[in-house]
Design a protein around this motif. Sequence first.
Motif, mmCIF file in Angstrom:
data_model
loop_
_atom_site.group_PDB
_atom_site.id
_atom_site.type_symbol
_atom_site.label_atom_id
_atom_site.label_comp_id
_atom_site.label_asym_id
_atom_site.label_seq_id
_atom_site.Cartn_x
_atom_site.Cartn_y
_atom_site.Cartn_z
ATOM 1 N N ALA A 50 0.830 -1.213 0.000
ATOM 2 C CA ALA A 50 0.000 0.000 0.000
ATOM 3 C C ALA A 50 0.865 1.265 0.000
ATOM 4 C CB ALA A 50 -0.922 -0.003 1.219
ATOM 5 N N THR A 51 1.912 1.267 0.798
ATOM 6 C CA THR A 51 2.811 2.422 0.856
ATOM 7 C C THR A 51 3.519 2.611 -0.480
ATOM 8 O OG1 THR A 51 3.141 2.038 3.212
ATOM 9 C CG2 THR A 51 4.754 3.433 2.096
ATOM 10 N N ARG A 52 3.946 1.503 -1.048
ATOM 11 C CA ARG A 52 4.624 1.533 -2.359
ATOM 12 C C ARG A 52 3.715 2.150 -3.422
ATOM 13 N NH1 ARG A 52 8.459 -2.315 -5.033
ATOM 14 N NH2 ARG A 52 7.829 -2.456 -7.190
ATOM 15 N N LYS A 53 2.452 1.727 -3.451
ATOM 16 C CA LYS A 53 1.504 2.243 -4.432
ATOM 17 C C LYS A 53 1.262 3.737 -4.212
ATOM 18 C CE LYS A 53 -3.118 1.595 -6.428
ATOM 19 N NZ LYS A 53 -2.982 2.832 -7.116
ATOM 20 N N ALA A 54 1.099 4.146 -2.964
ATOM 21 C CA ALA A 54 0.874 5.564 -2.663
ATOM 22 C C ALA A 54 2.075 6.406 -3.102
ATOM 23 C CB ALA A 54 0.596 5.747 -1.178
ATOM 24 N N TYR A 55 3.273 5.896 -2.893
ATOM 25 C CA TYR A 55 4.499 6.596 -3.291
ATOM 26 C C TYR A 55 4.567 6.735 -4.814
ATOM 27 C CZ TYR A 55 9.472 6.790 -4.562
ATOM 28 O OH TYR A 55 10.683 7.081 -5.151
ATOM 29 N N LEU A 56 4.345 5.638 -5.519
ATOM 30 C CA LEU A 56 4.399 5.684 -6.986
ATOM 31 C C LEU A 56 3.305 6.580 -7.543
ATOM 32 C CD1 LEU A 56 5.228 1.924 -7.655
ATOM 33 C CD2 LEU A 56 6.780 3.888 -7.892
ATOM 34 N N ASP A 57 2.123 6.558 -6.933
ATOM 35 C CA ASP A 57 1.033 7.445 -7.356
ATOM 36 C C ASP A 57 1.404 8.913 -7.128
ATOM 37 O OD1 ASP A 57 -0.472 5.258 -8.132
ATOM 38 O OD2 ASP A 57 -1.767 5.287 -6.351
ATOM 39 N N ALA A 58 2.081 9.204 -6.025
ATOM 40 C CA ALA A 58 2.500 10.580 -5.742
ATOM 41 C C ALA A 58 3.502 11.063 -6.797
ATOM 42 C CB ALA A 58 3.104 10.673 -4.347
ATOM 43 N N LEU A 59 4.417 10.190 -7.200
ATOM 44 C CA LEU A 59 5.356 10.567 -8.261
ATOM 45 C C LEU A 59 4.636 10.772 -9.584
ATOM 46 C CD1 LEU A 59 8.493 8.321 -7.584
ATOM 47 C CD2 LEU A 59 8.143 10.722 -6.992
#
Length: 177
Positions: free
Chosen positions: A93-102
């Motif tokens: 979930a954290t990984r997805k949120a990070y990639l979405d933010a980028l």
Amino acid sequence: MSHQPYQQQPAWGAPPAPRPPKKKGPKIAAIGCGRLLALFIGLAVLGAAIGDSDDKDEADDKPSATSSAPALTDEQRASIDAAAGLPPKPDAATRKAYLDALDAIDPRIAKDGKDDQTVDRGRNQCSSIKSNPDDKDKLSQLALDRFTITTRLPDIATPQTGAKVTDAVHKHLCPDF
């Protein structure tokens, strides 16, 4: 032609004095061969110890019969990462949120199909944040360079983009730094 220092000639009929052996091979002035070899071996062991194995099969995680070094456990890898100033690997979930933010900053920042690389670059940026939290200009430039924005995406290679990337990294991958 090299000049030899003057040597007294042997008496008539006496065998000639032996010449000192010539030194062959390259000369390493600053560091001895043994130390250089030890440095290369140390770097090879370190590289093998902290290498990323996310793209390996489960069968690759088992030590092979020809492997001389034991495989590291997840706890050992986490300990090495922590010592290097890296945060733990993010959960899904954290990984997805990070990639979405980028992607929200610019979809070209995270290279297609290279999410692992993008996460690793973010974790490395966390190390810079931890060691230099107050130097926003330096962190911005490091982010631009680390994510290859400066060379791949010169149209968005601005301090503002670098700051946004650093903020996304800090918020999602290392909020405790």
